[in-house]
Design a protein around this motif. Sequence first.
Motif, mmCIF file in Angstrom:
data_model
loop_
_atom_site.group_PDB
_atom_site.id
_atom_site.type_symbol
_atom_site.label_atom_id
_atom_site.label_comp_id
_atom_site.label_asym_id
_atom_site.label_seq_id
_atom_site.Cartn_x
_atom_site.Cartn_y
_atom_site.Cartn_z
ATOM 1 N N HIS A 170 0.352 13.361 67.023
ATOM 2 C CA HIS A 170 1.233 13.508 66.597
ATOM 3 C C HIS A 170 2.297 12.560 65.838
ATOM 4 O O HIS A 170 1.083 11.018 65.704
ATOM 5 N N GLY A 171 3.498 12.790 65.717
ATOM 6 C CA GLY A 171 4.393 11.738 64.693
ATOM 7 C C GLY A 171 5.210 11.485 64.925
ATOM 8 O O GLY A 171 5.407 11.259 66.560
ATOM 9 N N ILE A 187 -13.987 22.673 67.593
ATOM 10 C CA ILE A 187 -12.263 21.163 67.786
ATOM 11 C C ILE A 187 -11.901 22.260 66.738
ATOM 12 O O ILE A 187 -11.868 22.211 65.325
ATOM 13 N N VAL A 188 -10.371 22.099 66.260
ATOM 14 C CA VAL A 188 -10.225 22.279 65.410
ATOM 15 C C VAL A 188 -8.804 20.539 65.752
ATOM 16 O O VAL A 188 -7.764 20.527 66.317
ATOM 17 N N LEU A 189 -8.950 19.917 64.506
ATOM 18 C CA LEU A 189 -7.076 18.352 64.541
ATOM 19 C C LEU A 189 -5.696 19.376 63.899
ATOM 20 O O LEU A 189 -5.939 20.401 63.112
ATOM 21 N N GLY A 190 -4.940 18.703 64.214
ATOM 22 C CA GLY A 190 -3.967 19.137 64.103
ATOM 23 C C GLY A 190 -3.106 18.386 64.187
ATOM 24 O O GLY A 190 -2.784 16.792 64.798
ATOM 25 N N GLY A 191 -1.987 17.824 62.821
ATOM 26 C CA GLY A 191 -0.785 16.612 63.487
ATOM 27 C C GLY A 191 0.309 17.144 62.125
ATOM 28 O O GLY A 191 -0.089 17.762 60.996
ATOM 29 N N GLU A 192 1.540 16.409 62.612
ATOM 30 C CA GLU A 192 2.320 16.146 61.829
ATOM 31 C C GLU A 192 2.992 14.811 61.345
ATOM 32 O O GLU A 192 2.394 14.426 62.375
ATOM 33 N N LEU A 214 -2.199 20.350 59.116
ATOM 34 C CA LEU A 214 -1.570 19.899 58.944
ATOM 35 C C LEU A 214 0.300 20.239 58.690
ATOM 36 O O LEU A 214 0.303 20.516 57.789
ATOM 37 N N LEU A 215 1.086 19.700 59.422
ATOM 38 C CA LEU A 215 2.379 20.291 59.155
ATOM 39 C C LEU A 215 3.011 18.687 58.555
ATOM 40 O O LEU A 215 3.312 17.463 59.452
ATOM 41 N N SER A 216 3.960 19.012 57.187
ATOM 42 C CA SER A 216 4.302 18.039 56.715
ATOM 43 C C SER A 216 3.556 16.221 56.451
ATOM 44 O O SER A 216 4.716 15.425 57.268
ATOM 45 N N PRO A 217 2.451 16.712 56.128
ATOM 46 C CA PRO A 217 1.723 15.001 56.665
ATOM 47 C C PRO A 217 1.619 14.316 54.938
ATOM 48 O O PRO A 217 2.385 14.634 54.366
ATOM 49 N N HIS A 218 2.534 12.859 55.611
ATOM 50 C CA HIS A 218 2.235 11.964 54.510
ATOM 51 C C HIS A 218 0.703 11.857 54.686
ATOM 52 O O HIS A 218 -0.050 11.704 54.561
ATOM 53 N N THR A 219 0.206 11.802 53.060
ATOM 54 C CA THR A 219 -0.649 12.348 52.334
ATOM 55 C C THR A 219 -0.733 10.272 51.197
ATOM 56 O O THR A 219 -1.984 9.979 50.786
ATOM 57 N N ASP A 220 0.478 9.821 51.031
ATOM 58 C CA ASP A 220 0.198 8.391 50.745
ATOM 59 C C ASP A 220 1.076 7.310 50.776
ATOM 60 O O ASP A 220 2.543 7.984 50.575
#
Length: 309
Positions: free
Chosen positions: A79-80, A143-148, A175-181
């Motif tokens: 979760h985010g 398994i599939v990973l997910g997160g927002e 990945l839903l709207s992930p922070h990447t930096d």
Amino acid sequence: MQRSTMEHIEGVKQFLRQMGSVQPASVEEAREQQAAALASLPRLKETIVQPVHAAGMRAEWVSMPNVSADEPGVVLYMHGGAFMTGSCETHRDLAARIAQASGKRVLIFEYRLAPEHLFPAANEDCLAAYRWLLQEGITSEHIVLGGESVGGYLAIATLLSLRDANEPLPAAAFLLSPHTDLLHFDNATYELNAAVDPLGSRESSRLCAAIYTGMERSNDPQLCPVEADLQGLPPLLVHVGSDEVLLGECQQLAHNIQTAGGAAELVVWDHMWCAFQLMAGVMPEGVESIRQIGEFIQHHLHIEGERSL
């Protein structure tokens, strides 16, 4: 697919801006505000919840009546909430919608939150949850990973940590709207989308990182997966809104993975904001996004040597 009218979109955006303008007096108040806001949204009926403890963390298996109890494929969802908020309750409805769309059980869990627990506590807990699934007898290809939002960051960081440790990788990740930096905050869409994003900003992203690290500035490369070596990762699906300040980071992540020889599909949703899927009860774009996520999960989970259909 059904789409929201611009009047509806602008109305929701205005509501989100008004909510964001109310500054909580404490961490606990911030958590209560998020929980209350998400609890006010329409929820799926017939959600099936099985509480468990995963690697010592409070967790829930979430499913729907259309999900077989014997289904071996699962989703591990992170979760985010800016590393500071979020729980099984806040993300139960999203997990149920993902379960309904994919036909798979979804495990949501409560990693340690900041500022009580600083970096890399949440990263460590996400790795522990994945390893717990393996210990429970669920194989990595099931398994599939997910997160927002920051959960999306935690998902990609988990993949990189598993790869670097030569541990088995999951079948795929979304990945839903992930922070990447979470180091530089210098992507152009921080400026280009500043006026249209109802939730995100350069300042809020910096605050998010500061809350997690306990520092005004950090230089740990784990916080910037977009600049990491991205070879050898499983297929990724990235959904992001066109009006997000994080749009550029998501585009860069997909590009860098493709350049490294990997598979990364990027879907940009017109006029949407960060993690709009959490509002699927009132936003048809959220419903359609989750439907596509369900198809992605089905496609990449190998069950008894065959792809799920």
